[in-house]
Design a protein around this motif. Structure first.
Motif, PDB file in Angstrom:
ATOM      1  N   ARG A  59      -0.444   9.868  14.678  1.00  0.00           N
ATOM      2  CA  ARG A  59      -0.178  10.652  16.092  1.00  0.00           C
ATOM      3  C   ARG A  59       1.313  10.245  17.019  1.00  0.00           C
ATOM      4  O   ARG A  59       1.638  10.625  17.955  1.00  0.00           O
ATOM      5  N   GLY A  60       1.565   8.858  16.486  1.00  0.00           N
ATOM      6  CA  GLY A  60       2.393   8.507  17.683  1.00  0.00           C
ATOM      7  C   GLY A  60       3.897   8.694  16.659  1.00  0.00           C
ATOM      8  O   GLY A  60       3.517   9.904  16.012  1.00  0.00           O
ATOM      9  N   ALA A  61       5.010   7.156  16.608  1.00  0.00           N
ATOM     10  CA  ALA A  61       6.357   7.996  15.714  1.00  0.00           C
ATOM     11  C   ALA A  61       6.390   6.750  14.463  1.00  0.00           C
ATOM     12  O   ALA A  61       5.920   5.469  14.967  1.00  0.00           O
ATOM     13  N   VAL A  62       6.466   6.997  12.985  1.00  0.00           N
ATOM     14  CA  VAL A  62       6.865   6.035  12.151  1.00  0.00           C
ATOM     15  C   VAL A  62       8.054   5.901  11.447  1.00  0.00           C
ATOM     16  O   VAL A  62       8.886   7.777  11.482  1.00  0.00           O
ATOM     17  N   LYS A  63       9.190   5.159  11.781  1.00  0.00           N
ATOM     18  CA  LYS A  63       9.794   5.217  10.832  1.00  0.00           C
ATOM     19  C   LYS A  63      10.104   4.436   9.617  1.00  0.00           C
ATOM     20  O   LYS A  63       9.880   3.233   9.107  1.00  0.00           O
ATOM     21  N   GLY A  64       9.682   4.762   8.265  1.00  0.00           N
ATOM     22  CA  GLY A  64       9.333   4.422   6.960  1.00  0.00           C
ATOM     23  C   GLY A  64       8.790   5.158   5.545  1.00  0.00           C
ATOM     24  O   GLY A  64       7.852   6.072   6.532  1.00  0.00           O
ATOM     25  N   ASP A  65       8.096   4.342   5.464  1.00  0.00           N
ATOM     26  CA  ASP A  65       7.403   5.842   4.136  1.00  0.00           C
ATOM     27  C   ASP A  65       5.916   5.308   4.053  1.00  0.00           C
ATOM     28  O   ASP A  65       5.787   4.001   4.679  1.00  0.00           O
TER      29      ASP A  65
END
Length: 95
Positions: A59-65
């Motif tokens: 529901r938030g933010a992800v920088k990655g696989d």
């Protein structure tokens, strides 16, 4: 998600996190997250890490696989920069 380890809102963690339970991220995590259960990244959660789990809900933010054995769900408001790998990937409107 029965009992989960919670990385609370306002918490900043730079680490390699691994375990056999579930994890809920409400704060910031940088590093790596490998869990045998479910990972939930809540609307307040920001993750700069590769995430591996049985199921992943964002529901938030992800920088990655994101790599899941079962499924990845990107819910309303999810923001992901990275590759998704799972047998089932669901993206909600505005996800």
């Amino acid at each position: 998600m029965a009992t989960a380890t919670i990385i609370g809102q306002g918490t900043r963690l730079a680490a390699r996190v691994s375990g056999s339970g579930d994890v809920e991220v409400q704060g910031h995590l940088e590093g790596e997250l490998t869990i045998s259960g479910e990972v939930r990244i809540e609307a307040t959660g920001i993750v700069a890490a590769d995430v591996r789990a049985r199921r992943i809900v964002v529901r938030g933010a992800v920088k990655g696989d994101l790599m899941a054995d079962e499924s990845i769900h990107l819910e309303d408001g999810a923001r992901v920069v990275g590759d998704l790998r799972a047998s089932c990937v669901a993206i909600a409107p505005n996800g």
